[in-house]
Design an enzyme around this catalytic site. Structure first.
Site, PDB file in Angstrom:
ATOM      1  N   GLU A 430      80.421  26.382  16.914  1.00  0.00           N
ATOM      2  CA  GLU A 430      80.124  27.338  17.995  1.00  0.00           C
ATOM      3  C   GLU A 430      80.793  28.694  17.755  1.00  0.00           C
ATOM      4  O   GLU A 430      81.253  29.355  18.689  1.00  0.00           O
ATOM      5  CB  GLU A 430      80.541  26.783  19.359  1.00  0.00           C
ATOM      6  CG  GLU A 430      79.905  25.461  19.722  1.00  0.00           C
ATOM      7  CD  GLU A 430      78.389  25.489  19.638  1.00  0.00           C
ATOM      8  OE1 GLU A 430      77.804  26.577  19.714  1.00  0.00           O
ATOM      9  OE2 GLU A 430      77.790  24.409  19.486  1.00  0.00           O
ATOM     10  N   GLY A 431      80.811  29.108  16.507  1.00  0.00           N
ATOM     11  CA  GLY A 431      81.477  30.350  16.129  1.00  0.00           C
ATOM     12  C   GLY A 431      82.909  30.061  15.755  1.00  0.00           C
ATOM     13  O   GLY A 431      83.704  29.645  16.600  1.00  0.00           O
TER      14      GLY A 431
END
Length: 564
Positions: A430-431
């Site tokens: 998620e990043g």
């Protein structure tokens, strides 16, 4: 030693410190949501998590998801637990009633997923993207797509995936090569390969709805040329779509969650949102996911702390200082330091995460535009900090909790080593945490010279009296932001070198604010408060020193006004 939800501790923060019911009842959508209702929902959630999900933690790790001939079989008990989960209405907790949801506040969903992640991170990966998929489709899908898929996703009857990553395109999504060709009937044919797809294939739900980033034939290069498509595993007529699982990854942890390599081969899909604006729609999913990943870090640290605290209360070794005989290891200062430090991180992170969830509802429902703007500022600045700092601490703190067990922690018997392995991924997906730090400093702080961050600090100061040290940290970060903004104008790589230290400094400042609020309302929080001030907050000076050194080198070499 299965995880047990500690609803008394959660309630102390939610009801005592944040006064969540009063805040939520100020929103028309939640006028009837009182403390009794919230408590009832949390108690039922806690019972479900403890009885149905926590006992599957070990089998999920030791048996894991199994791949054979394109099919994935989940660990024993996983499907039955998931069917019970969605049929009881848990995925629909915060979704709109008209979509099959219960219309309850986002903070209840946040607490639910915190408990789920602490109990069984691998199992929780399956429904973890449902809310983001729901919001994405609700805001960007056509009426036809929403009629066909929205309620199935909202209720959790069908699970969803987010298909971004390709072998050559990780953080840089502009390198995505998957193609989508328009068809005469308004659909598209998607072709390409995706990797690292959590839950890309499984037997938990009867259908899987894939959200896929791909390029149209006329797409410009780079991230602005990406479009988003909905491509289900099963088509509306029941036929199997052209989505194939080629293998699942053998991983360090999260063995109960299949991480799939997917091949899209002339796959039928439908456009979500506008052409070439797929990232706008996809970021709805990613932003929802980032808060929940921050909560995963908090949850895994809580689970590790529970195991370590229980073990320390039973294990007897040596004499503690001042004792006349062998002592329980919880009496030893080294163990107290570990446990109290992690307690400070867990409770402080919870307070920040729960407030962020409340602010998300304020953004949606508050009638006052100024209040909505303040909530948006909070979420914009705090979400990347929660994701990066608390997943980092989730891993490092779980490793510290393993230390409490000594050699027993390194073997499987106690389950603490699984938490350490499972926690590591939260710093990546998620990043990555580095991306979160760049997002905070370069996109949220520097463009206005730190004005938004300064306003956030003003709002925190207005909540109540603050210790002098915290007020000083606010001032130091304001000055630092202004200096970095100026220095970056003639050395554009500078912010990238110091972004992580800046994020960690902000995280420690927010943690101190949260700790101040908790200590004021919770008299028995003395040990975590001492740990926070003695062993955690001194790191703030180190991060500032690193940034100051980079700034000093840059400012010394700065061009004179005449030369510029």
């Amino acid at each position: 030693m299965d995880y047990q939800p500690r609803l008394d501790e959660i309630g102390r923060l939610l009801f005592g410190v944040l006064d969540a019911p009063q805040q939520l009842q100020a929103l028309p959508a939640f006028a009837e949501v009182d403390a009794a209702l919230m408590q009832q929902v949390l108690e039922e959630a806690g019972k479900f998590v403890a009885s149905e999900i926590a006992p599957l933690q070990r089998v999920g790790d030791e048996v894991g998801a199994r791949f054979e001939a394109g099919q994935v079989t989940m660990p024993p008990g996983f499907r039955a637990a998931y069917q019970a989960f969605w049929q009881a209405g848990w995925p629909a907790l915060a979704n709109a009633p008209e979509d099959g949801g219960q219309g309850l506040p986002a903070v209840l969903e946040a607490v639910l997923y915190e408990m789920l992640s602490a109990a069984n991170h691998g199992w929780t990966m399956a429904p973890g993207l449902l809310h983001g998929a729901y919001e994405c489709l609700r805001h960007h899908g056509s009426e036809e797509l929403k009629a066909r898929y929205l309620q199935k996703i909202a209720t959790g009857e069908w699970l969803a995936t987010m298909c971004l990553t390709e072998p050559q395109a990780g953080s840089d999504l502009g390198l995505v090569r998957t193609k989508a060709l328009p068809q005469a009937d308004g659909s598209y044919r998607v072709s390409g390969g995706k990797i690292f797809i959590s839950g890309g294939e499984h037997d938990l739900s009867d259908n899987i709805v894939h959200f896929v980033l791909a390029r149209l034939p006329d797409a410009p290069p780079g991230p602005k040329g990406l479009s988003l498509f909905l491509a289900p595993k099963l088509l509306p007529d029941g036929r199997r779509n052209g989505v194939f699982c080629e293998r699942i990854e053998e991983k360090m942890g999260l063995h109960g969650s299949p991480t799939c390599v997917l091949r899209f081969e002339d796959t039928m899909g439908w456009l979500v949102g506008e052409p070439h604006r797929g990232l706008n729609a996809m970021f709805v999913m990613m932003n929802a996911a980032r808060l929940h990943v921050g909560l995963q870090g908090i949850a895994l640290l809580e689970a590790a702390w529970q195991k370590a605290s229980a073990y320390a209360a039973e294990r007897r070794q040596m004499r503690a200082p001042g004792a006349s005989e062998t002592s329980l290891i919880q009496a030893h200062p080294a163990i107290q330091r570990i446990l109290s430090t992690q307690r400070a991180w867990v409770d402080g992170g919870r307070l920040l995460a729960y407030r962020t969830a409340i602010e998300l509802d304020v953004i949606k429902h508050h009638p006052d535009a100024t209040r909505r703007e303040a909530a948006q500022r909070w979420c914009s600045l705090v979400t990347p900090v929660l994701k990066a700092a608390w997943t980092r601490q989730g891993f490092l703190g779980a490793s510290e909790c393993l230390q409490v067990f000594g050699g027993h922690g390194y073997v499987r018997e106690w389950g603490i080593e699984q938490i350490v392995r499972d926690a590591r991924i939260t710093m990546i997906y998620e990043g990555t945490n580095e991306i979160q730090a760049i997002d905070l400093l370069l996109r949220k702080v520097l463009p206005d010279g730190g004005a938004a961050l300064g306003t956030l600090f003003d709002e925190l100061a207005a909540d109540g009296p603050l210790p002098a040290g915290l007020t000083q940290r606010f001032a130091q970060l304001r000055q630092l932001a202004a200096r970095l903004a100026l220095a970056a104008s003639y050395r554009n790589d500078l912010p990238y070198w110091v972004a992580d230290d800046f994020l960690q400094a902000v995280a420690l400042t927010l943690l101190e604010w949260a700790g101040t609020r908790i200590a004021a309302e919770t008299p028995h929080w003395q040990a975590p408060a001492r740990a926070l001030h003695t062993w955690v907050l001194p790191a703030f000076a180190l991060h500032l020193q690193i940034i100051e050194q980079q700034l000093a080198e840059t400012e010394t070499a700065a061009p004179t006004p005449a030369a510029a």
